[in-house]
Design a protein around this motif. Structure first.
Motif, PDB file in Angstrom:
ATOM      1  N   GLU A 176       2.589  16.377  51.553  1.00 42.50           N
ATOM      2  CA  GLU A 176       2.576  16.493  53.013  1.00 42.50           C
ATOM      3  C   GLU A 176       2.253  15.147  53.654  1.00 42.50           C
ATOM      4  O   GLU A 176       1.264  14.508  53.294  1.00 42.50           O
ATOM      5  CB  GLU A 176       1.535  17.534  53.439  1.00 42.50           C
ATOM      6  CG  GLU A 176       1.869  18.942  52.984  1.00 42.50           C
ATOM      7  CD  GLU A 176       3.185  19.441  53.548  1.00 42.50           C
ATOM      8  OE1 GLU A 176       3.428  19.226  54.751  1.00 42.50           O
ATOM      9  OE2 GLU A 176       3.964  20.034  52.787  1.00 42.50           O
TER      10      GLU A 176
ATOM     11  N   THR B 114       3.572  29.885  49.879  1.00 44.74           N
ATOM     12  CA  THR B 114       3.305  30.434  51.213  1.00 44.74           C
ATOM     13  C   THR B 114       3.714  31.908  51.242  1.00 44.74           C
ATOM     14  O   THR B 114       4.552  32.341  50.451  1.00 44.74           O
ATOM     15  CB  THR B 114       4.121  29.723  52.326  1.00 44.74           C
ATOM     16  OG1 THR B 114       5.508  29.938  52.079  1.00 44.74           O
ATOM     17  CG2 THR B 114       3.841  28.247  52.390  1.00 44.74           C
TER      18      THR B 114
ATOM     19  N   ARG C 193      12.589  22.892  64.081  1.00 43.24           N
ATOM     20  CA  ARG C 193      11.779  21.708  64.368  1.00 43.24           C
ATOM     21  C   ARG C 193      12.506  20.782  65.340  1.00 43.24           C
ATOM     22  O   ARG C 193      11.899  20.210  66.252  1.00 43.24           O
ATOM     23  CB  ARG C 193      11.501  20.933  63.078  1.00 43.24           C
ATOM     24  CG  ARG C 193      10.438  21.532  62.198  1.00 43.24           C
ATOM     25  CD  ARG C 193      10.534  20.885  60.826  1.00 43.24           C
ATOM     26  NE  ARG C 193       9.339  21.110  60.051  1.00 43.24           N
ATOM     27  CZ  ARG C 193       8.388  20.192  59.861  1.00 43.24           C
ATOM     28  NH1 ARG C 193       8.516  18.977  60.341  1.00 43.24           N
ATOM     29  NH2 ARG C 193       7.316  20.490  59.156  1.00 43.24           N
TER      30      ARG C 193
ATOM     31  N   GLN D 213       2.910  20.539  59.512  1.00 40.40           N
ATOM     32  CA  GLN D 213       2.801  21.967  59.188  1.00 40.40           C
ATOM     33  C   GLN D 213       1.427  22.496  59.611  1.00 40.40           C
ATOM     34  O   GLN D 213       0.409  21.845  59.377  1.00 40.40           O
ATOM     35  CB  GLN D 213       2.921  22.177  57.680  1.00 40.40           C
ATOM     36  CG  GLN D 213       4.070  21.426  57.076  1.00 40.40           C
ATOM     37  CD  GLN D 213       5.153  22.336  56.593  1.00 40.40           C
ATOM     38  OE1 GLN D 213       5.467  23.336  57.244  1.00 40.40           O
ATOM     39  NE2 GLN D 213       5.725  22.016  55.464  1.00 40.40           N
ATOM     40  N   GLU D 214       1.411  23.688  60.160  1.00 41.65           N
ATOM     41  CA  GLU D 214       0.145  24.250  60.669  1.00 41.65           C
ATOM     42  C   GLU D 214      -0.999  24.282  59.640  1.00 41.65           C
ATOM     43  O   GLU D 214      -2.100  23.824  59.927  1.00 41.65           O
ATOM     44  CB  GLU D 214       0.392  25.647  61.237  1.00 41.65           C
ATOM     45  CG  GLU D 214       1.159  25.601  62.561  1.00 41.65           C
ATOM     46  CD  GLU D 214       1.337  26.956  63.223  1.00 41.65           C
ATOM     47  OE1 GLU D 214       1.681  26.990  64.414  1.00 41.65           O
ATOM     48  OE2 GLU D 214       1.141  27.983  62.544  1.00 41.65           O
TER      49      GLU D 214
ATOM     50  N   THR E 282      -1.280  30.200  53.003  1.00 45.32           N
ATOM     51  CA  THR E 282      -0.780  29.031  52.280  1.00 45.32           C
ATOM     52  C   THR E 282      -1.749  28.674  51.167  1.00 45.32           C
ATOM     53  O   THR E 282      -2.958  28.627  51.390  1.00 45.32           O
ATOM     54  CB  THR E 282      -0.670  27.827  53.248  1.00 45.32           C
ATOM     55  OG1 THR E 282       0.111  28.212  54.370  1.00 45.32           O
ATOM     56  CG2 THR E 282      -0.012  26.633  52.569  1.00 45.32           C
TER      57      THR E 282
ATOM     58  N   THR F 272       4.949  27.069  58.509  1.00 46.19           N
ATOM     59  CA  THR F 272       5.659  26.578  57.316  1.00 46.19           C
ATOM     60  C   THR F 272       7.067  27.146  57.223  1.00 46.19           C
ATOM     61  O   THR F 272       7.922  26.555  56.593  1.00 46.19           O
ATOM     62  CB  THR F 272       4.897  26.964  56.034  1.00 46.19           C
ATOM     63  OG1 THR F 272       4.624  28.369  56.079  1.00 46.19           O
ATOM     64  CG2 THR F 272       3.597  26.205  55.930  1.00 46.19           C
ATOM     65  N   TYR F 273       7.298  28.298  57.863  1.00 46.74           N
ATOM     66  CA  TYR F 273       8.619  28.900  57.737  1.00 46.74           C
ATOM     67  C   TYR F 273       9.605  28.421  58.810  1.00 46.74           C
ATOM     68  O   TYR F 273      10.738  28.882  58.857  1.00 46.74           O
ATOM     69  CB  TYR F 273       8.529  30.431  57.746  1.00 46.74           C
ATOM     70  CG  TYR F 273       7.690  30.998  58.873  1.00 46.74           C
ATOM     71  CD1 TYR F 273       8.224  31.171  60.135  1.00 46.74           C
ATOM     72  CD2 TYR F 273       6.353  31.328  58.666  1.00 46.74           C
ATOM     73  CE1 TYR F 273       7.456  31.664  61.177  1.00 46.74           C
ATOM     74  CE2 TYR F 273       5.572  31.818  59.698  1.00 46.74           C
ATOM     75  CZ  TYR F 273       6.130  31.995  60.947  1.00 46.74           C
ATOM     76  OH  TYR F 273       5.362  32.464  61.963  1.00 46.74           O
TER      77      TYR F 273
ATOM     78  N   ALA G  42       2.330  20.954  65.713  1.00 49.49           N
ATOM     79  CA  ALA G  42       2.407  21.638  64.419  1.00 49.49           C
ATOM     80  C   ALA G  42       3.337  22.841  64.518  1.00 49.49           C
ATOM     81  O   ALA G  42       3.480  23.449  65.577  1.00 49.49           O
ATOM     82  CB  ALA G  42       1.018  22.089  63.980  1.00 49.49           C
TER      83      ALA G  42
END
Ligand SMILES: Nc1ncnc2c1ncn2[C@@H]1O[C@H](COP(=O)(O)OP(=O)(O)OP(=O)(O)O)[C@@H](O)[C@H]1O
Ligand SMILES: [Mg+2]
Lengths: 543, 59
Positions: free
Chosen positions: B35, A224, A153, A172-173, A210, A146-147, A143
């Motif tokens: 997602e 976010t 990545r 995403q975390e 988030t 988000t930023y 994970a």
């Protein structure tokens, strides 16, 4: 060979590993030192290279050759980063523009780029996992915050691959955490399937918030916000200052600019801080702080909380900010998912209660394990799929979908709006619900579908920020109202449908009409009404 | 979901031969990213990718 897949949380201060256990639960596994939290630290001493717990253990003795906080630097250019080169931090240089650490190892100077260090850490994690499981790991889900950019990545994926990890997916975390909390995944009968959560993740180095909606089990990130200076480390710093002041009072020795002494205090303060989450006071002992003098004292939780007043206020501000940005009242948040070790602080949680008195606060998951567990859950879900299919499923043609802008619903007798398909729902969407028919003997029922709009929020009262002495704020909110659950009113009539020829002679409310509303990707709507006993039905579709 | 109100009879103005009437389209949907996690998403993805493995997912 049997496939063993794991979830990895590679946090900036801690890493952890989770796997699906035979009992269907996800276990966070301990490393060889018995720790479930594996420090994200790499160290070099003499001829030896350390990772994890052992690397952290030698950090105070050997700070110039101990690497920490490298996750933040993934995919960054050397010019972009802030370096704190001093006696307590390793030197950093640019290697072809990539930030790299200069360490001495095996009597020589070595340069390790950030991606190379990340590979070392991830390799260590993989080895710990395989040692524990006694088998090869065939794949892993990781994970990222988000930023993280696409480039970050990619660099992480490459470092992981270099470590020998078969990366199934990077997610995403906050979304991983939502999976761990099973947020909206299998609602019990009668539970709402459409909900909104606030995921609050306070780790060591940052506070990430988030707003996450779930619609029929599918997640959409609505908003976010993050503060990269507001994390557990900042709270530890407050404690370090307190101890340094106490030490000065006792010994007359000022260590406020003695970096080595502060580093020693920090290690002890970190432990004290965690104990303070469970008890009203905790000991703090540091040997040979400076000039051969030890410190032995104890810290009171209230004192720590008072010293952290500004930090707690900043947490609140960030929360208020994201609510405002997403035009949500506190009452619109159905669940709060706590993530990250620092959300264990009792004061953090009691302040949340003040803002969200009605919201379900989820505490059924160890907060610093939620991300790992969610990664493991996703890993075991996709373990059987072909890699190309997993990759294909994350492409934009599949993930970018039309979402409703306004709620769609029906209106009750006193004009009350009932949402059937909320805003932010990915299309196509289908909802099924049930009514009784009204009067005795009624043989025709009329169904009208509307689009709605949220009622304006009550004007915000300016609050005077009181200095909070940690006395669980009972006097404060006497005349304050509870945060309103959002209400809606109808705006546009979309469709009307009539179901005729219902069985004669039914008692009021005895027939059950099932309504199915379906909206496709283009917004085309179809409505089906069916009387459950007789099977009598009508279906209508918009042009 | 069971809604706790009852459906009325059609309004007086409703002409007896009609069973439905559509008046407006919903507000134009906006594009946003969902997602790619969880079994509900996988079901969504499966509907788009007609590959062997994805069509085997879920009994
Ligand atoms: N019981 C506790 N009380 C207070 N703070 C705690 C407690 N347990 C852990 N923490 C803090 O949580 C932080 C570590 O949390 P976590 O493992 O979630 O961080 P991380 O994910 O590695 O960091 P980041 O999210 O910033 O990248 C540390 O600052 C630690 O002091
Ligand atoms: Mg974290």
């Amino acid at each position: 060979m049997e496939s063993v897949v794991i979830g990895i949380n590679f946090g900036s201060s801690n890493s952890s590993i989770a796997v699906l256990a035979p009992n269907g639960h996800f276990n966070v596994i301990a490393n060889a030192d018995g720790e479930r939290m594996i420090p994200s630290v790499v160290g070099f001493s003499g001829d030896e290279e350390f990772s994890g717990t052992q690397a952290l253990q030698q950090a105070v003795r050997n700070p110039k050759n101990t690497l920490q906080g490298f996750r933040k630097l993934i995919g960054k250019k050397f010019e972009e980063i802030k370096i704190s080169s001093d006696v307590t931090h390793p030197d950093m240089v640019s290697k072809d523009g990539v930030p790299a650490y200069k360490v001495s190892f095996k009597d020589q100077e070595h340069i390790f780029t950030v991606p190379a260090v990340v590979t070392k850490q991830l390799k260590h994690i993989l080895e710990e996992a395989e040692a524990y499981l006694g088998s090869k790991v065939t794949g892993a889900v990781l994970a990222v915050p988000t930023y993280f950019s696409e480039h970050q990545r990619e660099v992480l994926a490459k470092s992981a691959a270099d470590a020998g990890i078969n990366v199934l997916q990077i997610i995403q975390e906050p979304v991983a955490a939502a999976l761990a909390y099973n947020f909206g995944q299998n609602p019990a009968k009668g539970d709402a399937q459409d909900k909104t959560a606030l995921v609050l993740d306070m780790g060591a180095s940052s506070f990430d918030i988030t707003v996450l909606s779930v619609r029929s089990g599918i997640y959409t990130i609505l908003e976010t916000a993050h503060d990269e200076a507001l994390g557990g480390d900042a709270f530890t710093d407050e404690l370090v200052n307190l101890v340094a002041q106490e030490f000065k009072k006792k010994t007359k020795v000022d260590v406020s600019s003695n970096k080595k002494a502060l580093l020693k205090i920090r290690t002890a303060a970190e432990i004290t801080k965690k104990q303070l989450a469970r008890s009203a006071s905790a000991p703090c002992s540091v040997e040979s702080v400076a000039e051969g003098l030890d410190y032995h004292g104890s810290i009171n939780r209230l004192r720590f909380e008072l010293a952290s007043t500004k930090l707690f206020a900043k947490c609140n501000q960030l929360i208020e900010h994201i609510l405002e940005k997403s035009q949500l009242t506190a009452g619109a948040i159905d669940e709060i998912l706590l993530v990250g070790g620092a959300t264990r602080m009792p004061k953090f949680q009691s302040k949340l209660r003040d803002i969200f008195p009605e919201t379900t606060m989820r505490l059924d998951q160890e907060s610093d394990e939620a991300i790992t567990v969610g990664c493991a859950a996703q890993a075991s879900l996709i373990a059987g799929f072909e890699k190309e299919d997993i990759v294909a499923s994350t492409k934009e043609n599949i993930t970018v979908t039309p979402h409703t802008v306004k709620p769609i619903g029906v209106v009750g007798s006193n004009d009350e709006f009932f949402t059937i398909i909320p805003n932010h729902t990915p299309l196509p969407a289908k909802r099924v619900f049930e009514f009784g028919q009204a009067a005795a003997g009624q043989q025709e029922v009329y169904f009208a579908l509307y689009e709605g709009e949220q009622d304006p929020l009550p004007p915000k009262k300016e609050k005077v920020e009181k200095v909070d002495i940690g006395s669980d704020d009972e006097e404060e909110d006497e005349e304050e109202e509870l945060p309103a659950k959002p209400t809606y009113h109808k705006t546009t009539l979309l469709a009307e449908v009539v179901l005729k020829d219902l069985p004669a002679g039914a008692k009021a409310g005895s027939l059950h009409i099932e309504a199915t509303v379906h909206v496709d990707v283009s917004g085309k709507t179809s409505i089906t009404l069916r009387e459950k006993k007789s099977g009598k039905q009508v279906r209508a579709e918009s042009a | 979901m069971v809604l706790d109100f009852l459906l009325p009879s059609p309004p007086k103005s409703w002409s007896a031969d009609k069973t439905s009437s559509f008046h407006a389209k919903i507000t134009t949907p906006t594009k946003a990213a969902i997602e790619p996690v969880g079994r509900h998403f996988l079901a969504h993805a499966r509907r788009h990718i007609h590959s062997r493995t994805f069509s085997e997912d879920e009994k």
